[in-house]
Design a protein around this motif. Sequence first.
Motif, mmCIF file in Angstrom:
data_model
loop_
_atom_site.group_PDB
_atom_site.id
_atom_site.type_symbol
_atom_site.label_atom_id
_atom_site.label_comp_id
_atom_site.label_asym_id
_atom_site.label_seq_id
_atom_site.Cartn_x
_atom_site.Cartn_y
_atom_site.Cartn_z
ATOM 1 N N LEU A 1 41.638 45.630 47.320
ATOM 2 C CA LEU A 1 41.121 44.466 46.799
ATOM 3 C C LEU A 1 39.920 44.112 47.527
ATOM 4 O O LEU A 1 38.970 43.622 46.660
ATOM 5 C CB LEU A 1 42.351 43.474 46.760
ATOM 6 C CG LEU A 1 42.227 42.138 46.048
ATOM 7 C CD1 LEU A 1 41.978 42.545 44.532
ATOM 8 C CD2 LEU A 1 43.325 41.123 46.292
ATOM 9 N N ILE B 1 38.724 36.296 43.283
ATOM 10 C CA ILE B 1 39.053 37.309 43.655
ATOM 11 C C ILE B 1 39.037 37.256 45.271
ATOM 12 O O ILE B 1 39.913 37.595 45.838
ATOM 13 C CB ILE B 1 38.472 38.638 43.342
ATOM 14 C CG1 ILE B 1 38.242 38.948 41.789
ATOM 15 C CG2 ILE B 1 38.832 40.045 43.957
ATOM 16 C CD1 ILE B 1 37.443 40.036 41.294
ATOM 17 N N ASN C 1 33.398 36.551 41.491
ATOM 18 C CA ASN C 1 34.085 37.185 42.581
ATOM 19 C C ASN C 1 34.559 35.944 43.268
ATOM 20 O O ASN C 1 35.693 36.351 44.086
ATOM 21 C CB ASN C 1 32.728 37.513 43.607
ATOM 22 C CG ASN C 1 32.113 38.759 43.048
ATOM 23 O OD1 ASN C 1 32.760 39.781 42.371
ATOM 24 N ND2 ASN C 1 30.760 38.545 43.284
ATOM 25 N N ILE D 1 36.050 43.620 45.545
ATOM 26 C CA ILE D 1 34.867 42.813 45.171
ATOM 27 C C ILE D 1 33.384 43.049 45.738
ATOM 28 O O ILE D 1 32.546 42.883 44.979
ATOM 29 C CB ILE D 1 35.178 41.260 45.803
ATOM 30 C CG1 ILE D 1 35.305 41.426 47.377
ATOM 31 C CG2 ILE D 1 36.338 40.870 45.208
ATOM 32 C CD1 ILE D 1 35.689 40.154 48.140
#
Length: 515
Positions: free
Chosen positions: A14, A174, A171, A18
Amino acid sequence: MHRRRWAILGVLMLSLLIVVLDNSILNVAIKTISTPAPVGLGASQGQIEWAINAYTLVFAGLLFTAGLVGDRLGRKKVLLGGIAVFGIGSALAAESGSPGQLIAFRALMALGAAFVMPATLAVLMNVFEREEQPKAIGIWAGGVGLAIAIGPITGGALLDHFWWGSVFFVNVPIVIIALALMTWLVPDSRDPRPGRLDPVGVLLSVVGLVLLVYGIIKGGELADFTDPKVLAAVLGGLAVLVGFVVFERRSDHPSLDVTYFKNKVFSAAMAAIALVFFALMGVTFFSVFYIQSVRGYSPLKSGALMLPLALAQLIFAPRARLVVDRFGNKVTTTAGLVLIAAMLAMFATFEADTPLWRLEVVFFLMGTGMAHIMTPTSVVIMQALPREKAGSASALSNTFRQVGGALGIAVLGSVLASSYRDGVEGKLGMLPPALRDQAAESIEATLGIAGRLGDQGKALIAPANDAFLHAMHLTALCGVGVALIGAVVTGLFLPGRTPAPQQGEKETELVAAGE
């Protein structure tokens, strides 16, 4: 072996998502950002190249130090700090009021990303035992493919409904999710004998690369690589980089340990990564203008058209290790580079009316080749150094990838710009002298001026498309040459299969918390 290692791998992916997602989203937004305000920022092709390269150069220049800081302070702390800075930079980039501000905030994003990337692989190498590492790295590489897949579609959808800055603002949520999960799941780890920091080396590497890339981009803008400013920047950059290598060889705490490169296998894997990203980043740059400017597709449709490139990586990256097990690193990686060279050669045949299915096949096969290069070379690099130097190996791998990509955009972008200017300048006689130089800068500049002239400007569209296609063909053939050089290097120096550890060899255990 950490009991929550697979959940940790998910969180690491994860955070990686990004960092990679941002660049793949930006690719689709290039044309929109180059459109005059209020739609975009009116950025020139050179400014767009700098918006991309400000990120890659800061990222690459700081990776050495970021790996060492992670080894010294703990990978978890560095991950959390890096992601937070990346999120702040993303929010600021979304609100940029000029190309200069966008370039500066992209550099800030890179500052954060530089501390994320090496830490993800270093944590991965720490929580997985050696026999599981190839599988974990394959899944990690698949995460890169997922990010590349999501990026263009996400970027296209955002640009269809929101302002251009939304491709950066996305972004932020996230980042918040990644910070929460990381705080909960990821164990901290560090090198029991971390190296000393090397600020002089970092400064020399960043200054040298920036000067070199500035000279290359400027040469493309001017269509004259003999201009004194261009020569001064390129030669100055090369001189500083030579000074960097000499300094690192003599330093007792180098950020780049040049002794690693005495290992031919390690050097060949690094060269393969740098050369393939050189070719691919340059191709991605011009393919966006081909799809959106020449073919006339929207950002969302162009994102969808680029999806096969990412889907192939997503499908094949986790399975590439099975091909390596059967055929070895040498055959797998060399075949991947030859496949990419063949697909770049296909790009050199594309015209304004080429059937779209051919473009889709080329993108899919390029992604397939990419997957069969990244996985074996990543495994070779990470296993070539002792386990406690995982941060350094990750930093070197990513540095070469980023520098290769930055030079690819600079060199191939300059070939594109120079060739386009040569091809279109003779067709701009209808324009006032003040507009001719601006119109010759890029296809987007020509089409922008044609749009402002109304019916009179329509006569510029066909010459602009013809000049761009010729420039694209030449640029693609340059990419073919680079990919074939990579194939020769891997064919000569990579091993048939990943070397097994020596019997009785013991790996140094990392000091780890939370296990």
